[in-house]
Design an enzyme around this catalytic site. Structure first.
Site, PDB file in Angstrom:
ATOM      1  N   ARG A   1     -30.839  80.591 111.529  1.00 20.24           N
ATOM      2  CA  ARG A   1     -30.687  81.854 111.744  1.00 20.24           C
ATOM      3  C   ARG A   1     -29.484  82.056 112.639  1.00 20.24           C
ATOM      4  NH1 ARG A   1     -36.167  84.072 113.656  1.00 20.24           N
ATOM      5  NH2 ARG A   1     -36.082  81.996 114.481  1.00 20.24           N
TER       6      ARG A   1
ATOM      7  N   ASN B   1     -37.093  85.191 109.149  1.00 19.90           N
ATOM      8  CA  ASN B   1     -37.945  84.263 108.205  1.00 19.90           C
ATOM      9  C   ASN B   1     -38.958  85.048 107.371  1.00 19.90           C
ATOM     10  OD1 ASN B   1     -36.720  82.057 109.152  1.00 19.90           O
ATOM     11  ND2 ASN B   1     -38.025  81.801 110.880  1.00 19.90           N
TER      12      ASN B   1
END
Ligand SMILES: [Fe+3]
Ligand SMILES: [Mg+2]
Ligand SMILES: [Zn+2]
Ligand SMILES: [Zn+2]
Lengths: 337, 756
Positions: free
Chosen positions: B19, B37
């Protein structure tokens, strides 16, 4: 009068030939007031709680180094009664004879039963004899049932076992199985291995008289060896059993024979070996006491009951690692990939 | 004209800085949006110029974060959404539960620089990590991988660490394992009586003690390692005795790739593996070795050596102080699992190590170092042990099933597999379950998997062997939880392991070749030299090595001379007399004449050949005889090889004929290396003969025998592109692949034996 060399089907017919065989061999050997009545059953008086055990003996060969099937049939059942904390007193005795058994061998077996029963202090009070066709048996099978009164001073039972209790074994393991196997398979070991068959009823009873409730359990380690007895106990009491390999009494020759065959002596049958599980505080005393008895000269503490690994037997092995001792399931199969 | 795109990326994208990476990449491409996620993986929304979004996607897929592994990705245009910036948005636990777990990663170059830089605040700090490196599975307590769910949670971040953690521009942005000397993990250095020593630089002290012949137990991030100077034969010998490990080779840690390259020849593939994020012990050839390692003690009788490079800050800092390679072997007594707790080590290794380096980071999943060998000729990478760096995730297979499945593997080289939902996990190598400590770890790992995913299995898979501890435990569990239990035949599971690795279950007419030491066969015999025909879900035993007697129980695998005895005819009389006493021969002959247990084991055939060649009569570790046999072959010329089984074309491979071929070559005075080569050539030729007869075009090979990389090379060389060959690659060929194989068999094959 016996004027025949082998036993044939007629001897099991129930007729005159049977009577003749019984009179000439069996009643002659085992004469006692119960048997002499020649009834189909016996009436006896036993005080208190009664222990009963039955066993069939099918060993081959029927004569082996250190004993024969007759001696085994008496000791085996006597010991099973003794392991209940009782003193066996009476025995039933049943033969299944394969046609063709040498009369001479039969007499030897009967006499051996007689001697062994005397040694054990038990009377044969009822019995049966059958003859089967050639090929339907293996020379001779014997069934015995033993009866005896439970020693009121004792309190034998798995429920009494506590964590910390010690496990004591009376003598060298794996002898009987190796003796039978070496003879049956024609294995020529450098020295002969002799069966350990013997009666354990007096030493067991004396242990109860001496230590009373401190003795929590008796178990003889016959078929399946010490491993089977210990794994059965562990799963029954749902506690752990921990033993130490280097403490196991094992004859050097027996160990060498097991080694050649790749057998684990823990799984090999015994006929004169028993374990007793006792209170930890009296364990040393019990061992010393047993060592003075002819049936416990090699008595030794081999392990204890643990809180850890409930239901499992774990052995600290010679090289320091710990090994799980599994129950024997059928044959010994190789595991290694 | 701005557009919005939705991008989904799945694979190993958790705990790998995915990320934060997306975040900075989006900024580079002037995109706004979000990243989070979800149950499919990482989900990204970007808004911006289509060209930029395309560039962003391209870059992300082609150059993802170094330790991530993308399995699939997709981009699609969605209705326009306006964001005022790019943001990492938190994910709910439900959203994350299906993301794969993550293995440990070797220290990255940036972190290495940090700890070597005097001016850096992490100078000499052994637990330096970032999003690209550090322990993961070793410290995992629950799911998903977040600081609070690991044992790093014992060390709350200081202000500086927290600034790094929250700064999107920092390499340690969202780095769950972030610590520093101020807030982090600390060492304790003691002697074997527990006396604590303080030192300015602990690693300098350790290096000095190693050079003085001391044995040191070092707590790494995946368990304790026992270390000593690899050039000092005295101390290596001592370590062998104390560890109760007479011959099994030790792994050697080289302080640097440069030193290793000065001493040994490495090809590009070996360098790749040695410096990979998995960083396994890599077995290299010792031909042209120029170093000073005490080889006779480190790798007795072998022409190969297992080497590795530092893979943690701890080992790197030690390496910085070393100018010689050191033995670095799992901290245990031979046969027991690797130790990871101070109190265990202090008891169990008290008489082994002179000094201990402990630290206070709890290891929740101890792992051994993984082992890999690259074949000499065709550079085939064969895993020997799958553990640190690889376990527990298994990404390369897509499983469609509603069942929650637990597979318990085999007993000797146990590992377990778990399918709690969308992802399949294959745990690390655990060891031989007969060892009680290994068994306990096996039980603990099962518990851990169940706790991590909060899922109880509904189906349990075990081997058919009735006496396996794993089978017994499976029975116990299935009763306790009232689950279904299936028994799966050992060699069929091995074959399913290869079929599963390559996704071949829909194929027809695949030849399966499964050769190993032992496995319980469908007919009650001990199998180990099996050929199967696989047809879409059905496995049929096609051919096998001719049965010979299995004698003496487990001892047969420990004494190669017994395999020779079992196979031998009268012509081996004199040789047997030289290997056994008269008493032994009499007894064994009597036993053999009445024996009923039969085997088709190729592993035992290796033993017999090794014994005839006077290479090995007693194994001190599993597979020793076969390993020594292979090591006799330095190089081979396929044109000069002889096939001992030339006339064979049936369904039963004439085992004794092969042994007699070896015997006659010995009589003809052929050198051992050439005979060993001929033997392997014979085995390879047999495979192709059976393949010809079966008309298959695909051959799958599994089982411990296929750890023989010379045999693999020969198979590749002889193939000449006629067949497609499939070997285990992400898994080992040995019994470690059994749990995975059981799972694959259950999911894809018919004829499962059912109980309950
Ligand atoms: Fe196998
Ligand atoms: Mg009985
Ligand atoms: Zn890093
Ligand atoms: Zn900090």
């Amino acid at each position: 009068m016996i004027d025949y060399k082998t036993i044939n089907l007629g001897h099991g017919s129930g007729g005159l030939m049977t009577q003749n065989l019984l009179d000439a061999i069996i009643f002659k050997a085992f004469s006692n007031p119960y048997l002499d009545k020649k009834h189909d059953g016996a009436v006896v008086k036993i005080e208190g709680k009664i222990a009963i055990s039955t066993d069939s003996f099918v060993v081959s060969p029927i004569f082996f180094r250190g004993g024969n099937i007759g001696e085994l049939a008496v000791n085996g059942t006597v010991n099973d009664v003794a392991m209940c904390g009782a003193q066996p007193k009476y025995l039933s005795l049943a033969f299944i004879i394969e046609e063709g058994l040498l009369v001479e061998d039969f007499i030897k077996i009967v006499n051996s039963i007689k001697d062994t029963a005397e040694t054990c202090g038990v009377q044969i009070i009822t019995g049966d004899t059958k003859v089967v066709e050639r090929g339907k048996g293996d020379q001779i099978f014997i069934n015995t049932t033993g009866f005896g009164a439970v020693n009121p001073k004792g309190n034998i039972g798995a429920k009494n076992i506590k964590v910390g209790d010690k496990i004591i074994v009376n003598g060298s393991i794996a002898q009987h199985g190796m003796a039978i196997m070496s003879q049956r398979e024609g294995l020529e070991f450098e020295s002969t291995i002799v069966s350990d068959t013997t009666n354990l009823n007096f030493i067991a009873n004396d242990l109860i008289n001496e230590f009373g409730h401190g003795i929590h359990l008796f178990r003889d380690a016959t078929r399946g060896g010490l491993a089977s007895v210990l794994t059965e106990i562990a799963s029954e009491i749902k506690k752990g059993v921990s033993i130490i390999e280097t403490d196991l009494p094992l004859d050097r020759q027996v160990a060498a024979a097991c080694e050649i065959l790749g057998l684990d002596p823990l799984y090999v049958a015994n006929e004169g070996v028993f374990i007793t599980i006792v209170d930890q505080y009296i364990a040393d005393e019990v061992v010393k006491w047993m060592q003075k008895d002819s049936k416990g000269k090699q008595a030794v503490c081999i392990g204890e009951i643990t809180e850890a690994h409930p239901g499992k037997v774990v052995m600290t092995s010679t090289i320091g690692g710990k090994r799980i001792v599994s129950p024997m399931i059928g044959e010994q199969l190789p595991r290694i990939c | 004209m701005a557009k919005t795109y939705k991008i989904i990326v799945s694979g190993q994208v958790q705990g790998v800085g995915f990320r934060p990476y997306v975040y900075s990449l989006a900024k580079d491409f002037s995109l706004t949006g979000t990243v989070s996620n979800n149950e499919h993986g990482v989900i990204i929304y970007v808004t911006g110029a289509p060209k930029n979004a395309e560039g962003f996607y391209d870059n992300l897929i082609k150059n993802p974060p170094p330790v991530s592994k993308i399995i699939s990705s997709a981009i699609e245009e969605v209705p326009i959404q306006n964001f005022n910036r790019f943001q990492i948005i938190p994910s709910s636990k439900e959203g994350q539960v299906n993301l794969p777990l993550t293995p440990d990663f070797a220290i990255c170059d940036d972190c290495k620089k940090d700890i070597a830089d005097v001016k850096n605040r992490r100078y000499n700090y052994a637990f330096t990590t970032c999003v690209n490196c550090g322990p993961r599975w070793s410290i995992t307590k629950t799911f998903p991988f977040e600081r609070a769910h690991t044992s790093i949670a014992d060390f709350p971040m200081c202000e500086s660490c927290n600034n790094e953690y929250t700064n999107p521009a920092n390499r340690r942005f969202h780095s769950q394992t972030n610590t520093c000397p101020e807030c982090g993990i600390s060492f304790e250095f003691t002697d074997n009586r527990g006396n604590i020593f303080k030192a300015e630089n602990i690693f300098k002290t350790i290096a000095k003690q190693l050079s003085e012949g001391k044995i040191i137990a070092i707590k790494n991030t995946s368990g304790y390692l026992l270390c000593c100077n690899a050039e000092d034969d005295g101390v290596v010998k001592k370590l062998r005795t104390l560890k109760n490990r007479p011959n099994k080779p030790f792994a050697v840690l080289y302080p640097s790739l440069e030193l290793l390259q000065n001493e040994a020849c490495l090809n590009a593939k070996a360098i790749d593996v040695l410096t990979s994020t998995e960083r396994p012990i890599t077995i290299i050839s010792l031909s042209n070795y120029k170093g000073h390692i005490a080889l006779q003690e480190v790798a007795p009788g072998l022409n190969q050596l297992g080497v590795m490079l530092p893979y943690t800050g701890i080992l790197q800092l030690l390496a910085n102080q070393l100018d010689v390679p050191i033995v670095a072997t799992s901290g245990n007594i031979h046969g027991s699992p690797i130790l990871s707790h101070k109190k265990d080590v202090e008891v169990k290794l008290k008489s082994v190590a002179d000094y201990f380096l402990h630290h206070n980071l709890e290891i929740t999943h101890p792992q051994d170092d993984s082992v890999l060998k690259i074949s000499d000729k065709y550079n085939f990478e064969c895993l020997f042990r799958r553990s640190r760096g690889y376990a527990p995730n298994y990404l390369n297979v897509e499983v469609q099933s509603n069942d929650k499945i637990l597979a318990l593997g085999a007993d000797l080289k146990n590992s377990i597999a778990f399918f709690p939902n969308q992802h399949l996990y294959v745990g690390q190598y655990l060891g031989n379950l007969e060892n009680f400590d290994v068994y306990n770890r096996f039980v603990e790992e099962i518990k851990a998997f169940i706790n991590i995913f909060e899922q109880k299995p509904e189906v349990i898979l075990v081997d058919k062997h009735p006496n396996y501890q794993s089978t017994q435990y499976g029975l116990e569990l299935s009763k306790k939880w009232n689950t279904k239990l299936y028994f799966i035949q050992h060699h069929k599971a091995h074959l399913a392991a290869v079929l599963g690795e390559y996704g071949l279950f829909k194929d027809d007419n695949v030849l399966g070749v499964v050769w190993d030491g032992t496995g319980y066969g469908d007919d009650g015999a001990i199998w180990g030299g099996e050929f199967f025909k696989y047809n879409a879900g059905e496995m049929e035993r096609l051919a096998h090595f001719e049965y010979f007697d299995w004698i003496s129980g487990d001892k047969m695998s420990k004494e190669p001379r017994l395999s020779l005895f079992s196979l031998a005819d009268e012509s081996f009389h004199d040789l047997l007399n030289s290997k056994f006493s008269r008493e032994e021969l009499n007894v064994l002959t009597a036993i053999k004449s009445k024996n009923k247990l039969k085997t088709s084991s190729v592993g035992r055939l290796f033993d017999a050949v090794s014994s005839v060649l006077k290479i090995c009569d007693f194994n001190s570790f599993e597979g020793e005889a076969a390993m020594l046999l292979e090591n006799r072959i330095i190089d081979y010329n396929i044109g000069r090889c002889v096939n001992y089984c030339k006339g064979f074309s049936g369904k039963t491979i004439p085992t004794l004929l092969i042994l007699k071929g070896v015997q006659s070559d010995i009589k003809n005075g052929l050198e051992t290396a050439q005979i060993a080569t001929n033997f392997l050539f014979t085995l390879a030729s047999i495979i192709y003969k059976v393949a010809e007869n079966s008309g298959s075009s695909k051959i799958c090979l599994s089982g411990g025998v296929f750890q023989n990389t010379t045999l693999i090379d020969m198979l590749i060389e002889l193939n000449d592109n006629r067949y497609k060959l499939y070997f285990n690659r992400n898994l080992t060929p040995n019994d470690e692949n059994m749990a995975f194989g059981q799972m694959m068999y259950y999911l894809n094959c018919e004829n499962r034996t059912h109980l309950q």
